[in-house]
Structure formats: C-alpha cells, structure tokens
Design a protein around this motif. Structure first.
Motif, PDB file in Angstrom:
ATOM      1  N   THR A 106      31.602  28.609  31.154  1.00 48.28           N
ATOM      2  CA  THR A 106      30.844  29.360  30.148  1.00 48.28           C
ATOM      3  C   THR A 106      30.484  30.753  30.663  1.00 48.28           C
ATOM      4  N   ILE A 107      30.049  30.826  31.900  1.00 49.46           N
ATOM      5  CA  ILE A 107      29.671  32.107  32.496  1.00 49.46           C
ATOM      6  C   ILE A 107      30.895  33.003  32.679  1.00 49.46           C
ATOM      7  N   VAL A 136      42.204  40.651  54.498  1.00 50.68           N
ATOM      8  CA  VAL A 136      41.307  39.621  53.962  1.00 50.68           C
ATOM      9  C   VAL A 136      40.577  40.256  52.789  1.00 50.68           C
ATOM     10  N   TRP A 137      40.692  39.645  51.632  1.00 51.39           N
ATOM     11  CA  TRP A 137      40.249  40.252  50.369  1.00 51.39           C
ATOM     12  C   TRP A 137      39.258  39.335  49.675  1.00 51.39           C
ATOM     13  N   LEU A 138      38.098  39.857  49.307  1.00 50.42           N
ATOM     14  CA  LEU A 138      37.068  39.075  48.634  1.00 50.42           C
ATOM     15  C   LEU A 138      37.275  39.087  47.129  1.00 50.42           C
ATOM     16  N   SER A 139      37.416  37.897  46.547  1.00 46.93           N
ATOM     17  CA  SER A 139      37.492  37.748  45.102  1.00 46.93           C
ATOM     18  C   SER A 139      36.287  36.921  44.650  1.00 46.93           C
ATOM     19  N   SER A 140      36.444  36.094  43.637  1.00 42.95           N
ATOM     20  CA  SER A 140      35.347  35.249  43.140  1.00 42.95           C
ATOM     21  C   SER A 140      35.921  33.950  42.601  1.00 42.95           C
ATOM     22  N   PHE A 141      35.218  32.859  42.839  1.00 39.15           N
ATOM     23  CA  PHE A 141      35.647  31.587  42.253  1.00 39.15           C
ATOM     24  C   PHE A 141      35.582  31.682  40.731  1.00 39.15           C
ATOM     25  N   GLY A 142      36.601  31.141  40.096  1.00 39.80           N
ATOM     26  CA  GLY A 142      36.725  31.229  38.648  1.00 39.80           C
ATOM     27  C   GLY A 142      37.770  32.226  38.210  1.00 39.80           C
ATOM     28  N   VAL A 143      38.235  33.051  39.146  1.00 40.32           N
ATOM     29  CA  VAL A 143      39.288  34.013  38.854  1.00 40.32           C
ATOM     30  C   VAL A 143      40.646  33.318  38.930  1.00 40.32           C
ATOM     31  N   GLY A 144      41.520  33.640  37.997  1.00 43.62           N
ATOM     32  CA  GLY A 144      42.883  33.109  38.049  1.00 43.62           C
ATOM     33  C   GLY A 144      42.933  31.597  37.952  1.00 43.62           C
ATOM     34  N   ARG A 162      33.750  32.980  31.071  1.00 43.29           N
ATOM     35  CA  ARG A 162      34.363  33.420  29.809  1.00 43.29           C
ATOM     36  C   ARG A 162      33.565  34.521  29.118  1.00 43.29           C
ATOM     37  N   THR A 163      32.291  34.620  29.448  1.00 45.44           N
ATOM     38  CA  THR A 163      31.417  35.559  28.735  1.00 45.44           C
ATOM     39  C   THR A 163      30.943  36.694  29.636  1.00 45.44           C
ATOM     40  N   LEU A 164      29.923  36.435  30.415  1.00 44.67           N
ATOM     41  CA  LEU A 164      29.277  37.472  31.214  1.00 44.67           C
ATOM     42  C   LEU A 164      30.235  38.166  32.176  1.00 44.67           C
ATOM     43  N   LEU A 165      31.121  37.401  32.812  1.00 47.81           N
ATOM     44  CA  LEU A 165      31.974  37.953  33.866  1.00 47.81           C
ATOM     45  C   LEU A 165      33.414  38.199  33.418  1.00 47.81           C
ATOM     46  N   ARG A 166      33.638  38.173  32.136  1.00 43.59           N
ATOM     47  CA  ARG A 166      35.005  38.259  31.610  1.00 43.59           C
ATOM     48  C   ARG A 166      35.749  39.509  32.069  1.00 43.59           C
ATOM     49  N   SER A 167      35.111  40.680  31.964  1.00 40.27           N
ATOM     50  CA  SER A 167      35.761  41.944  32.328  1.00 40.27           C
ATOM     51  C   SER A 167      36.107  41.998  33.819  1.00 40.27           C
ATOM     52  N   ILE A 168      35.142  41.656  34.640  1.00 38.78           N
ATOM     53  CA  ILE A 168      35.362  41.701  36.081  1.00 38.78           C
ATOM     54  C   ILE A 168      36.431  40.706  36.507  1.00 38.78           C
ATOM     55  N   TYR A 169      36.392  39.511  35.948  1.00 34.03           N
ATOM     56  CA  TYR A 169      37.351  38.481  36.352  1.00 34.03           C
ATOM     57  C   TYR A 169      38.774  38.819  35.922  1.00 34.03           C
ATOM     58  N   ALA A 170      38.929  39.452  34.774  1.00 31.88           N
ATOM     59  CA  ALA A 170      40.266  39.863  34.330  1.00 31.88           C
ATOM     60  C   ALA A 170      40.842  40.892  35.287  1.00 31.88           C
ATOM     61  N   ASP A 171      40.016  41.830  35.709  1.00 29.28           N
ATOM     62  CA  ASP A 171      40.449  42.863  36.649  1.00 29.28           C
ATOM     63  C   ASP A 171      40.781  42.248  38.009  1.00 29.28           C
ATOM     64  N   LYS A 172      39.939  41.322  38.454  1.00 27.14           N
ATOM     65  CA  LYS A 172      40.171  40.676  39.745  1.00 27.14           C
ATOM     66  C   LYS A 172      41.452  39.845  39.740  1.00 27.14           C
ATOM     67  N   GLU A 173      41.765  39.206  38.627  1.00 30.87           N
ATOM     68  CA  GLU A 173      42.974  38.383  38.565  1.00 30.87           C
ATOM     69  C   GLU A 173      44.230  39.228  38.786  1.00 30.87           C
ATOM     70  N   ILE A 174      44.281  40.382  38.164  1.00 29.68           N
ATOM     71  CA  ILE A 174      45.423  41.274  38.362  1.00 29.68           C
ATOM     72  C   ILE A 174      45.515  41.689  39.827  1.00 29.68           C
TER      73      ILE A 174
END
Length: 208
Positions: free
Chosen positions: A123-124, A103-111, A126-138
């Motif tokens: 908006t959030i 069971v793996w915790l990600s974040s809504f808005g990823v992928g 694409r900007t503030l969380l861009r780096s983290i979300y890109a890493d989480k998507e992979i």
C-alpha cells in the motif's frame, strides 16, 4: 581500502563515512557543498561535484578501490530523476576510472522485491513512494546490466536508531507488517559488502 562515498552528507552516508574512517579506510566524498560535511570535512578528501555528473564522479573515482552510494531524497517523495541520472553517471564514470566495485543503496519494494512485500508495505509503495520507486527500479536494473561488480542493497523502512548488528540479510526474506532497520546497520552492511565478495552480483534484502 580507498572508498568513494556518494551521499555522505545524508544520514546513512554519514554513518557509512564514520564507520569507514574508524575501520582505517581512506575516504573520498563527492558533495555539492563541502561545508555540509561539518567536522567530517577534515577527515575525508572532499571533492566538490554533482552525483549525477559523469565528469565529476570520474574525477572523484580516480584511484579508488570501490564506489559506495548512499544517495537518497531525504523527506521528499519525488525522485526528480536522481537515481536514474546518478546510476548512468556512476556506471560510465566507474568504467572510465577503472573502478569495478559498486555498492548501491536502493529500497525494499523496488522492482522484483515488491512481490515479496507485505500487504501493508504494498500500500505504501504503490502510493506514497510510487515516484521514487519507479526511478529506483530503472537505476537498479541499469546497474545490474552493467559490467561492474555490483551489489544493490534493499533495506526495509529506515530508522535513525543505533546499530544493533542483529539484522537479517538474504536474497529473499519473508515480510510481515512494515519492518524496519536502522541506517547505522545499513551502513555497516554496505561497508562490509564493499570489503568482501560474498554479495557481488547479488541484491540482498536486509531488515531487523
């Protein structure tokens, strides 16, 4: 149930560990610094190690029934490769240790969940969380492509409020504004998911 919890010293992971112990589970934690567990150290089996290390996770996962990851970057908006590195290590270590449930915790808005987010959320993300979300998507895609019995959990914005138990969970949920969910409720959902089969090979979105 025997659970290996990653990220147990974080706020969501601590809720998860406390809940698992109250439920009678046997809990092992993989932490860099066992003293960070505080009073929890006497109630769990602490293993000193790195959540991005295949070797460390494999050692901690031996004999476990499931791995539950609540890894996070705290207040940082930089991923620094945490999720990509940890996902690769977890998948390999789980296979080596013979543990199929993850069971793996990600974040809504990823992928793919980005398309379902509200204008405010986009908006959030694409900007503030861009780096983290890109890493989480992979990381998330890698987990879904593994042979494990995975569940990737997508909570909306996390809060430190108490558990309500009234949140919504589904493969897709409509979004308005920037909804939230408490870390305590996220932990409760993840714990329940680890104990059941309803969410295997699914990516649930959860929110108040």
């Amino acid at each position: 149930m025997k659970l290996l919890i990653l990220g147990a010293t974080g706020p969501t992971g601590r809720h998860l560990a406390d809940l698992a112990l109250r439920s009678g589970d046997s809990v092992t934690t993989l932490v860099r610094n066992p003293t960070a567990l505080g009073d929890l150290a006497e109630k769990v089996t602490p293993v000193t190690g790195d959540a991005t290390s295949h070797r460390d996770i494999a050692a901690a996962a031996a004999g476990q029934d499931a791995i539950v990851s609540a890894l996070g970057r705290g207040n940082s908006v930089r991923a620094d490769g945490l999720f990509t590195q940890a996902s690769a290590a977890v998948i390999g270590a789980a296979d080596e240790a013979g543990v199929s449930r993850l069971v793996w915790l990600s974040s809504f808005g990823v992928g793919s969940t980005f398309a379902e987010s509200s204008a405010t959320q986009k908006t959030i993300y694409r900007t503030l969380l861009r780096s983290i979300y890109a890493d989480k998507e992979i990381a998330d895609n890698r987990i879904r492509s593994s042979g494990l019995d995975w569940t990737v959990v997508y909570p909306t914005r996390l809060t430190h409020g108490p558990a309500k138990g009234t949140y919504s969970a589904g493969d897709r949920l409509p979004m308005k504004g920037n909804p939230t969910i408490s870390r305590a409720d996220v932990a409760a959902f993840m714990h329940r998911a680890a104990h059941g089969s309803d969410w295997i090979h699914r990516s649930p979105v959860i929110t108040d």
